[in-house]
Design a protein around this motif. Structure first.
Motif, mmCIF file in Angstrom:
data_model
loop_
_atom_site.group_PDB
_atom_site.id
_atom_site.type_symbol
_atom_site.label_atom_id
_atom_site.label_comp_id
_atom_site.label_asym_id
_atom_site.label_seq_id
_atom_site.Cartn_x
_atom_site.Cartn_y
_atom_site.Cartn_z
ATOM 1 N N ASP A 181 0.856 -1.190 0.000
ATOM 2 C CA ASP A 181 0.000 0.000 0.000
ATOM 3 C C ASP A 181 0.891 1.239 0.000
ATOM 4 O O ASP A 181 1.616 1.499 0.957
ATOM 5 C CB ASP A 181 -0.894 -0.038 1.254
ATOM 6 N N LEU A 182 0.844 2.003 -1.092
ATOM 7 C CA LEU A 182 1.756 3.139 -1.282
ATOM 8 C C LEU A 182 1.123 4.456 -0.830
ATOM 9 O O LEU A 182 -0.090 4.636 -0.962
ATOM 10 C CB LEU A 182 2.158 3.252 -2.754
ATOM 11 N N PRO A 183 1.937 5.386 -0.359
ATOM 12 C CA PRO A 183 1.388 6.684 0.063
ATOM 13 C C PRO A 183 1.058 7.568 -1.133
ATOM 14 O O PRO A 183 1.575 7.369 -2.237
ATOM 15 C CB PRO A 183 2.529 7.300 0.890
ATOM 16 N N GLY A 184 0.189 8.553 -0.927
ATOM 17 C CA GLY A 184 -0.098 9.539 -1.971
ATOM 18 C C GLY A 184 1.178 10.289 -2.332
ATOM 19 O O GLY A 184 2.050 10.464 -1.487
ATOM 20 N N GLY A 185 1.295 10.694 -3.592
ATOM 21 C CA GLY A 185 2.496 11.421 -4.022
ATOM 22 C C GLY A 185 3.582 10.515 -4.551
ATOM 23 O O GLY A 185 4.625 10.991 -4.998
ATOM 24 N N THR A 186 3.361 9.174 -4.489
ATOM 25 C CA THR A 186 4.361 8.241 -5.031
ATOM 26 C C THR A 186 4.605 8.532 -6.505
ATOM 27 O O THR A 186 5.730 8.542 -6.986
ATOM 28 C CB THR A 186 3.905 6.779 -4.856
ATOM 29 N N PHE A 187 3.485 8.781 -7.214
ATOM 30 C CA PHE A 187 3.584 9.145 -8.623
ATOM 31 C C PHE A 187 3.522 10.665 -8.726
ATOM 32 O O PHE A 187 2.467 11.259 -8.547
ATOM 33 C CB PHE A 187 2.454 8.501 -9.430
ATOM 34 N N THR A 188 4.664 11.259 -9.014
ATOM 35 C CA THR A 188 4.748 12.709 -9.092
ATOM 36 C C THR A 188 3.786 13.223 -10.152
ATOM 37 O O THR A 188 3.788 12.754 -11.285
ATOM 38 C CB THR A 188 6.187 13.132 -9.454
ATOM 39 N N GLY A 189 2.960 14.172 -9.767
ATOM 40 C CA GLY A 189 2.009 14.752 -10.712
ATOM 41 C C GLY A 189 0.682 14.026 -10.748
ATOM 42 O O GLY A 189 -0.257 14.476 -11.368
ATOM 43 N N ALA A 190 0.600 12.862 -10.085
ATOM 44 C CA ALA A 190 -0.669 12.126 -10.043
ATOM 45 C C ALA A 190 -1.044 11.932 -8.580
ATOM 46 O O ALA A 190 -0.318 11.298 -7.830
ATOM 47 C CB ALA A 190 -0.531 10.777 -10.737
ATOM 48 N N GLY A 191 -2.172 12.476 -8.168
ATOM 49 C CA GLY A 191 -2.538 12.465 -6.759
ATOM 50 C C GLY A 191 -3.206 11.188 -6.289
ATOM 51 O O GLY A 191 -3.467 11.031 -5.105
ATOM 52 N N VAL A 192 -3.490 10.267 -7.205
ATOM 53 C CA VAL A 192 -4.200 9.047 -6.810
ATOM 54 C C VAL A 192 -3.316 8.153 -5.953
ATOM 55 O O VAL A 192 -2.101 8.136 -6.099
ATOM 56 C CB VAL A 192 -4.677 8.247 -8.055
ATOM 57 N N LYS A 193 -3.967 7.411 -5.057
ATOM 58 C CA LYS A 193 -3.247 6.441 -4.231
ATOM 59 C C LYS A 193 -3.249 5.098 -4.930
ATOM 60 O O LYS A 193 -4.226 4.713 -5.568
ATOM 61 C CB LYS A 193 -3.881 6.332 -2.847
ATOM 62 N N THR A 194 -2.142 4.379 -4.791
ATOM 63 C CA THR A 194 -1.987 3.101 -5.502
ATOM 64 C C THR A 194 -1.518 1.997 -4.567
ATOM 65 O O THR A 194 -1.002 2.266 -3.475
ATOM 66 C CB THR A 194 -0.963 3.233 -6.642
ATOM 67 N N VAL A 195 -1.719 0.764 -5.030
ATOM 68 C CA VAL A 195 -1.164 -0.408 -4.351
ATOM 69 C C VAL A 195 -0.443 -1.250 -5.405
ATOM 70 O O VAL A 195 -0.683 -1.105 -6.603
ATOM 71 C CB VAL A 195 -2.258 -1.269 -3.664
ATOM 72 N N VAL A 196 0.453 -2.124 -4.943
ATOM 73 C CA VAL A 196 1.081 -3.096 -5.839
ATOM 74 C C VAL A 196 0.594 -4.477 -5.442
ATOM 75 O O VAL A 196 0.673 -4.857 -4.265
ATOM 76 C CB VAL A 196 2.622 -3.045 -5.775
ATOM 77 N N LEU A 197 0.047 -5.200 -6.418
ATOM 78 C CA LEU A 197 -0.413 -6.566 -6.197
ATOM 79 C C LEU A 197 0.672 -7.539 -6.640
ATOM 80 O O LEU A 197 1.137 -7.480 -7.782
ATOM 81 C CB LEU A 197 -1.688 -6.842 -7.002
ATOM 82 N N PHE A 198 1.092 -8.414 -5.750
ATOM 83 C CA PHE A 198 2.053 -9.467 -6.096
ATOM 84 C C PHE A 198 1.313 -10.802 -6.040
ATOM 85 O O PHE A 198 0.780 -11.160 -4.981
ATOM 86 C CB PHE A 198 3.219 -9.493 -5.105
ATOM 87 N N PHE A 199 1.274 -11.499 -7.164
ATOM 88 C CA PHE A 199 0.534 -12.768 -7.156
ATOM 89 C C PHE A 199 1.191 -13.819 -8.041
ATOM 90 O O PHE A 199 2.018 -13.498 -8.903
ATOM 91 C CB PHE A 199 -0.930 -12.559 -7.550
ATOM 92 N N GLU A 200 0.818 -15.063 -7.779
ATOM 93 C CA GLU A 200 1.331 -16.200 -8.541
ATOM 94 C C GLU A 200 0.137 -17.011 -9.029
ATOM 95 O O GLU A 200 -0.784 -17.304 -8.256
ATOM 96 C CB GLU A 200 2.227 -17.063 -7.639
ATOM 97 N N LYS A 201 0.152 -17.358 -10.315
ATOM 98 C CA LYS A 201 -1.002 -18.046 -10.899
ATOM 99 C C LYS A 201 -0.970 -19.538 -10.581
ATOM 100 O O LYS A 201 0.081 -20.162 -10.646
ATOM 101 C CB LYS A 201 -1.020 -17.834 -12.414
ATOM 102 N N GLY A 202 -2.124 -20.083 -10.249
ATOM 103 C CA GLY A 202 -2.214 -21.532 -9.997
ATOM 104 C C GLY A 202 -3.092 -21.802 -8.799
ATOM 105 O O GLY A 202 -4.311 -21.907 -8.914
#
Length: 489
Positions: A363-384
């Motif tokens: 779970d990333l903080p706001g401002g991670t993407f300079t110029g984009a105010g949206v908050k983001t997360v990174v999903l790490f997954f493995e298929k199967g």
């Protein structure tokens, strides 16, 4: 040297009537830089061939070689002003002879996995925007000062080229459209941990940052054999990109970083029906930051079992489908994906949890993407196997992120350390910033909101600049949504 040269070139382009923005500056610097790089690359190959007692045949015909048309030298090694074209003569040569010559490479190349084919693709998509042949001459002279012969020179150049791409991203409405912060990409690659022999894919390749970092990671992962080098050059990195400029920048970025014939295709990934994806089309690793906030037309939505106009949700379905069994992924997505209650979001979360092991959410903080105010997360997954437990890490920093205070690798070090522990089920992976949830405890909406049970809530007054920044970001997001709606009308 590179940094000052790039600044000088921007100053020249700023004066040219054909270049109106940072995007134009990057595009025009890129094709000139690329041709100079090719000249040095050919010299390197010629030297290597001579040392092995072999003969090297130049890719580029003599009259189109850099040292003939761009930078002819006199006996003292200085620019020969009697031979060097300038003004209208130079502009006419570039527009009417040089570009058509390189464009033809695509037709004449033996196959698509050659540098000749990629040169042809690049010059089929680009055009010289500089309206003044005198400005063009100045740009060429500046680029000619650069050398790409040693590893250190190539590394410095590729690093500064990344900075230019970053500036291009900041010049657009969405900073993340062209540029994902490199510390974040490096961390995602480190956690996914691709191996030599893996086919690595980004279906929203942009400037190819994920593929570049994956290449760098693998290049330093072991002492490479000749076969390993060939595998990395030709059979490891694959991407698709819809937008012309991003496609060209991504292709050139990979070549400038050392991958001579990147397998990047100019196409709309979402225009492909995912029902048509077969085993031969699948990849071992997916690394991506797909565009979010876009609104896709009804005919594009028909390519997916779960219909939605949200671009990122369609990409996520595509990534799940295109992964091989046992394949691994690291995907950046808007944090609202975790909790949206619309039918499509619920169905996609269910699909992800049932067909893949979503083992980690960053779970990333706001401002991670300079110029984009949206908050983001990174999903790490493995298929199967389906998901049993999800380990969350909330990146809480003691500063606000922004252009002058960007995310760095040190910020993510604790996440990387605890994430390794979490995979082995070690209790130490639980901290003030991390926790696990049992998927069987979820309700029918599969709500995965990142609600940290270990973090004590602190009531604090927000700074005025933080409120203004959020208001600006919301205004931009609203404008993007309106533009998307207008596109559909």
């Amino acid at each position: 040297m590179f940094e000052q040269t790039f600044k000088n070139i921007d100053d020249i382009l700023h004066k040219d009537a054909g270049c109106g923005s940072e995007l134009d500056y990057v595009e025009q610097t890129s094709w000139v830089l690329f041709l100079k790089y090719l000249d040095d690359l050919e010299n390197d190959k010629k030297t290597a061939a001579e040392l092995s007692g072999k003969e090297y045949k130049n890719i580029i015909a003599p009259e189109f070689q850099w040292t003939i048309w761009a930078a002819p030298k006199d006996e003292n090694g200085k620019l020969d002003h009697h031979k060097a074209l300038t003004g209208d003569d130079l502009k006419d040569f570039v527009d009417l002879q040089l570009f058509p010559y390189f464009k033809k490479f695509k037709v004449d190349a033996e196959s698509a996995d050659t540098i000749e084919y990629k040169i042809g693709e690049i010059f089929s998509e680009l055009k010289n925007r500089m309206q003044s042949g005198y400005n063009l001459r100045e740009v060429i002279n500046r680029i000619d000062e650069l050398r790409f012969r040693t590893h250190a020179e190539k590394h410095e150049m590729s690093h500064l080229y990344e900075d230019k791409i970053k500036n291009m991203g900041n010049a657009g409405r969405n900073g993340g459209e062209y540029y994902t912060p490199r510390p974040l990409i490096k961390t995602i690659v480190k956690v996914v941990a691709p191996e030599i022999g893996d086919k690595i894919y980004d279906g929203a390749v942009g400037s190819a940052g994920f593929l570049v970092e994956a290449y760098d990671y693998l290049r330093h992962s072991k002492n490479l054999t000749t076969k390993d080098v060939e595998t990395l050059q030709k059979h490891s990195f694959y991407g698709k990109e819809k937008k012309s400029l991003a496609y060209i920048i991504g292709t050139m970025n990979m070549i400038l970083h050392g991958v001579e014939a990147p397998n990047i295709v100019h196409t709309n990934t979402l225009a492909e029906n995912i029902a048509d994806i077969q085993e031969k089309d699948r990849y071992n690793v997916v690394l991506a930051n797909p565009p979010f906030g876009g609104k896709e037309r009804a005919e594009v939505q028909q390519n997916f079992p779960i219909k939605t106009g949200e671009t990122a949700s369609l990409f996520l379905q595509h990534f799940i489908k295109i992964l091989k069994a046992g394949g691994k992924a690291g995907v950046v997505i808007k944090n609202t994906f975790l909790s949206n209650t619309d039918n499509a979001s619920v169905s996609i979360r269910k699909l992800l949890l049932e067909s893949c092991n979503l083992h980690t959410v960053l779970d990333l903080p706001g401002g991670t993407f300079t110029g984009a105010g949206v908050k983001t997360v990174v999903l790490f997954f493995e298929k199967g196997a389906p998901t049993r437990n999800v380990w969350f890490y909330q990146l809480n920093l003691d500063r606000n992120l922004g252009k002058t205070n960007a995310l760095n690798e040190k910020d993510l070090a604790d996440f990387v350390k605890l994430q390794k522990l979490s995979l082995s089920g070690v209790e130490a992976a639980e901290s003030e910033n991390s926790w696990s949830i049992d998927v069987t405890s979820l309700d029918g909406t599969y709500d995965l909101s990142a609600k940290n049970p270990n973090k004590k809530e602190e009531v604090a007054l927000r700074r005025p600049q933080d409120i203004l920044e959020e208001m600006r970001a919301l205004d931009e997001e609203s404008a993007d949504i309106l533009r998307g709606i207008m596109d559909l009308v």
